[in-house]
Design a protein around this motif. Sequence first.
Motif, PDB file in Angstrom:
ATOM      1  N   GLN A 197       0.824  -1.202   0.000  1.00  0.00           N
ATOM      2  CA  GLN A 197       0.000   0.000   0.000  1.00  0.00           C
ATOM      3  C   GLN A 197       0.862   1.256   0.000  1.00  0.00           C
ATOM      4  O   GLN A 197       0.539   2.249  -0.656  1.00  0.00           O
ATOM      5  N   LEU A 198       1.989   1.222   0.735  1.00  0.00           N
ATOM      6  CA  LEU A 198       2.903   2.359   0.742  1.00  0.00           C
ATOM      7  C   LEU A 198       3.491   2.581  -0.647  1.00  0.00           C
ATOM      8  O   LEU A 198       3.544   3.708  -1.146  1.00  0.00           O
ATOM      9  N   LEU A 199       3.935   1.499  -1.300  1.00  0.00           N
ATOM     10  CA  LEU A 199       4.523   1.618  -2.634  1.00  0.00           C
ATOM     11  C   LEU A 199       3.486   2.088  -3.653  1.00  0.00           C
ATOM     12  O   LEU A 199       3.808   2.848  -4.572  1.00  0.00           O
ATOM     13  N   ASP A 200       2.228   1.644  -3.490  1.00  0.00           N
ATOM     14  CA  ASP A 200       1.152   2.139  -4.354  1.00  0.00           C
ATOM     15  C   ASP A 200       1.012   3.659  -4.218  1.00  0.00           C
ATOM     16  O   ASP A 200       0.827   4.369  -5.205  1.00  0.00           O
ATOM     17  N   SER A 201       1.094   4.141  -2.986  1.00  0.00           N
ATOM     18  CA  SER A 201       0.937   5.576  -2.726  1.00  0.00           C
ATOM     19  C   SER A 201       2.089   6.363  -3.328  1.00  0.00           C
ATOM     20  O   SER A 201       1.885   7.441  -3.906  1.00  0.00           O
ATOM     21  N   VAL A 202       3.309   5.843  -3.186  1.00  0.00           N
ATOM     22  CA  VAL A 202       4.474   6.523  -3.769  1.00  0.00           C
ATOM     23  C   VAL A 202       4.344   6.565  -5.290  1.00  0.00           C
ATOM     24  O   VAL A 202       4.658   7.580  -5.928  1.00  0.00           O
ATOM     25  N   GLN A 203       3.867   5.479  -5.875  1.00  0.00           N
ATOM     26  CA  GLN A 203       3.680   5.436  -7.325  1.00  0.00           C
ATOM     27  C   GLN A 203       2.696   6.517  -7.776  1.00  0.00           C
ATOM     28  O   GLN A 203       2.923   7.205  -8.775  1.00  0.00           O
ATOM     29  N   LEU A 204       1.606   6.692  -7.040  1.00  0.00           N
ATOM     30  CA  LEU A 204       0.623   7.718  -7.383  1.00  0.00           C
ATOM     31  C   LEU A 204       1.211   9.118  -7.257  1.00  0.00           C
ATOM     32  O   LEU A 204       0.935   9.997  -8.076  1.00  0.00           O
ATOM     33  N   ILE A 205       2.034   9.338  -6.225  1.00  0.00           N
ATOM     34  CA  ILE A 205       2.674  10.645  -6.041  1.00  0.00           C
ATOM     35  C   ILE A 205       3.590  10.948  -7.219  1.00  0.00           C
ATOM     36  O   ILE A 205       3.581  12.052  -7.780  1.00  0.00           O
ATOM     37  N   ILE A 206       4.392   9.967  -7.625  1.00  0.00           N
ATOM     38  CA  ILE A 206       5.338  10.155  -8.727  1.00  0.00           C
ATOM     39  C   ILE A 206       4.600  10.415 -10.042  1.00  0.00           C
ATOM     40  O   ILE A 206       4.951  11.309 -10.815  1.00  0.00           O
ATOM     41  N   LYS A 207       3.544   9.629 -10.289  1.00  0.00           N
ATOM     42  CA  LYS A 207       2.801   9.789 -11.540  1.00  0.00           C
ATOM     43  C   LYS A 207       2.078  11.131 -11.598  1.00  0.00           C
ATOM     44  O   LYS A 207       2.060  11.794 -12.642  1.00  0.00           O
ATOM     45  N   SER A 208       1.459  11.526 -10.485  1.00  0.00           N
ATOM     46  CA  SER A 208       0.712  12.789 -10.484  1.00  0.00           C
ATOM     47  C   SER A 208       1.638  13.984 -10.665  1.00  0.00           C
ATOM     48  O   SER A 208       1.243  15.008 -11.228  1.00  0.00           O
ATOM     49  N   ALA A 209       2.898  13.865 -10.193  1.00  0.00           N
ATOM     50  CA  ALA A 209       3.869  14.951 -10.338  1.00  0.00           C
ATOM     51  C   ALA A 209       4.679  14.834 -11.627  1.00  0.00           C
ATOM     52  O   ALA A 209       5.493  15.711 -11.921  1.00  0.00           O
ATOM     53  N   ASN A 210       4.460  13.735 -12.372  1.00  0.00           N
ATOM     54  CA  ASN A 210       5.214  13.486 -13.611  1.00  0.00           C
ATOM     55  C   ASN A 210       6.716  13.609 -13.357  1.00  0.00           C
ATOM     56  O   ASN A 210       7.443  14.263 -14.111  1.00  0.00           O
ATOM     57  N   ARG A 211       7.154  12.954 -12.282  1.00  0.00           N
ATOM     58  CA  ARG A 211       8.538  13.100 -11.817  1.00  0.00           C
ATOM     59  C   ARG A 211       9.431  12.012 -12.413  1.00  0.00           C
ATOM     60  O   ARG A 211       9.056  10.841 -12.435  1.00  0.00           O
ATOM     61  N   LYS A 212      10.603  12.397 -12.885  1.00  0.00           N
ATOM     62  CA  LYS A 212      11.550  11.422 -13.407  1.00  0.00           C
ATOM     63  C   LYS A 212      12.039  10.512 -12.290  1.00  0.00           C
ATOM     64  O   LYS A 212      12.288  10.965 -11.175  1.00  0.00           O
ATOM     65  N   ASN A 213      12.178   9.213 -12.610  1.00  0.00           N
ATOM     66  CA  ASN A 213      12.590   8.263 -11.592  1.00  0.00           C
ATOM     67  C   ASN A 213      13.157   7.027 -12.279  1.00  0.00           C
ATOM     68  O   ASN A 213      12.907   6.794 -13.460  1.00  0.00           O
ATOM     69  N   PRO A 214      13.921   6.217 -11.531  1.00  0.00           N
ATOM     70  CA  PRO A 214      14.531   5.015 -12.125  1.00  0.00           C
ATOM     71  C   PRO A 214      13.669   3.765 -11.983  1.00  0.00           C
ATOM     72  O   PRO A 214      14.117   2.666 -12.316  1.00  0.00           O
ATOM     73  N   PHE A 215      12.436   3.910 -11.498  1.00  0.00           N
ATOM     74  CA  PHE A 215      11.613   2.752 -11.172  1.00  0.00           C
ATOM     75  C   PHE A 215      10.880   2.214 -12.402  1.00  0.00           C
ATOM     76  O   PHE A 215      10.598   2.939 -13.344  1.00  0.00           O
ATOM     77  N   THR A 216      10.559   0.937 -12.358  1.00  0.00           N
ATOM     78  CA  THR A 216       9.744   0.317 -13.398  1.00  0.00           C
ATOM     79  C   THR A 216       8.288   0.715 -13.201  1.00  0.00           C
ATOM     80  O   THR A 216       7.720   0.526 -12.120  1.00  0.00           O
ATOM     81  N   ASN A 217       7.682   1.297 -14.227  1.00  0.00           N
ATOM     82  CA  ASN A 217       6.290   1.734 -14.172  1.00  0.00           C
ATOM     83  C   ASN A 217       6.054   2.714 -13.023  1.00  0.00           C
ATOM     84  O   ASN A 217       4.977   2.737 -12.413  1.00  0.00           O
ATOM     85  N   ASP A 218       7.067   3.518 -12.706  1.00  0.00           N
ATOM     86  CA  ASP A 218       6.989   4.558 -11.662  1.00  0.00           C
ATOM     87  C   ASP A 218       6.768   3.998 -10.265  1.00  0.00           C
ATOM     88  O   ASP A 218       6.414   4.752  -9.347  1.00  0.00           O
ATOM     89  N   ARG A 219       6.967   2.706 -10.087  1.00  0.00           N
ATOM     90  CA  ARG A 219       6.703   2.097  -8.781  1.00  0.00           C
ATOM     91  C   ARG A 219       8.012   1.635  -8.139  1.00  0.00           C
ATOM     92  O   ARG A 219       8.716   0.792  -8.705  1.00  0.00           O
TER      93      ARG A 219
END
Length: 336
Positions: free
Chosen positions: A85-107
Motif C-alpha cells: 500500500q505504501l509503494l502504491d501511494s508513492v507510485q501515485l505521487i510520482i505519476k501525479s507529479a510526472n517526476r523522473k525516476n529510475p523505477f519500473t512503471n513509476d513504482r
Amino acid sequence: MAPKKNYTPHQMCLAMEAVRKGDSYSAAAEKYGVPRMTLRNKVTGKSPAVCHMGPPTILSMNEEAILKEWLFAMAERHCPIGKEQLLDSVQLIIKSANRKNPFTNDRPGRKWFDLFLKRHPEISERVSQNLTTSRESVKQEHMVKWFADVEKYLEENNLPEVLKDPTRIFNTDESAFFLNPKLDRVLVKRGEKNIYSTSGNEKENLTVLLTANAAGQLAPPMIVFSYERIPRAIAESIPENWGIGRSENGWMCGSTFYEYVTNILYPWLVQNNTKFPIIFFLDGHASHLTKHLSDFCREKQIEVIALYPNSTHLLQPMDVSVFRPLNLFWRQETRK
C-alpha cells in the motif's frame, strides 16, 4: 583511517541537538551512532550541517514526512498500512507529479522501501498483532475491546452523533465470483480414486464491491474484470450508474478502489443529500487504502474505520447478509 560509520541525516540531527543541549560530543556520537569528529565539525560550522549521503531521494523530505504521519494515523484507526500500500501511494505521487525516476512503471521496489525505513528509524515493519491465521482464535474479549476502542475514537473526534443516524453509517465489502467454481461432492462408482471434471480455468474470476448504509440503502456497486480491454458487450450490459474497473487478475486493487470511492460512491452520497461526516466501515486487511484516498476521505469527511481482523464472519454485515447467500446462488446458476 577509522572505519566509516553508516548513519542517517536524522541521526546526525538528533546528535547535534543533543550537543546543543549540553551533551558531550563523545556521548552524543555514541548515543546516536554518528562519527564524533563529523559531529564536531557540523556543530562548529567547519562542515555543512545538512549533507545528503548518496544519491538524492525521489521524494522530498517533506513528502516522506507526510507519508510517515499518514502511516501512524492509519495505524491509530486500526487500518495499518503495509509495504504494498505504501509503494502504491508513492507510485501515485510520482505519476501525479510526472517526476523522473529510475523505477519500473513509476513504482519503487524493495531497495527504495528498505532505504525509506532506514531514513525513518521510528517506523518499524512488524506483523500486525491482530492478524491471526484462524478465525477460531477471535475471542469475545477481543471484540469487546474493539468496540471500546472505536467508541473512544469517535468520542475523541466528536463523532458519536453520527451513530444515531443510520443513513450516515456505511459498510463496504468485496467478493470474488469465480466463472468456473469447483463442484461440490459428486456421485461415482465405489472405489474410484481419481475423479476429474473439466470446467475451464478455475481461477478466472471477477470481483464485486458493494456498499450500503444501516438504513438499507444500497450504493451503486463496482465490478472489476481481468480483461485487458473490457468487451463492449459486457460494458453495455452493466447499469449506467455502476462502476467498472479492471486489474490483471480481476481482484480489487488500490487504484480501482480509489476510483470507486471518488467517482462512484461520493457522487452518489452527494446526490442523495447525505449528511457529512459519515462513518465508513470496511475490512482493514484488504481495504486497498492509499495516501491519495486517505486525503480524499479526510477532505470529504468520510471517516474510515477498519473492522476487527479475521472477524468478517461475525462483524461484516455485507459478508454475512449479502455475499454469503449471493455466492451460493451464483454457484448454482453457473452450474446450470
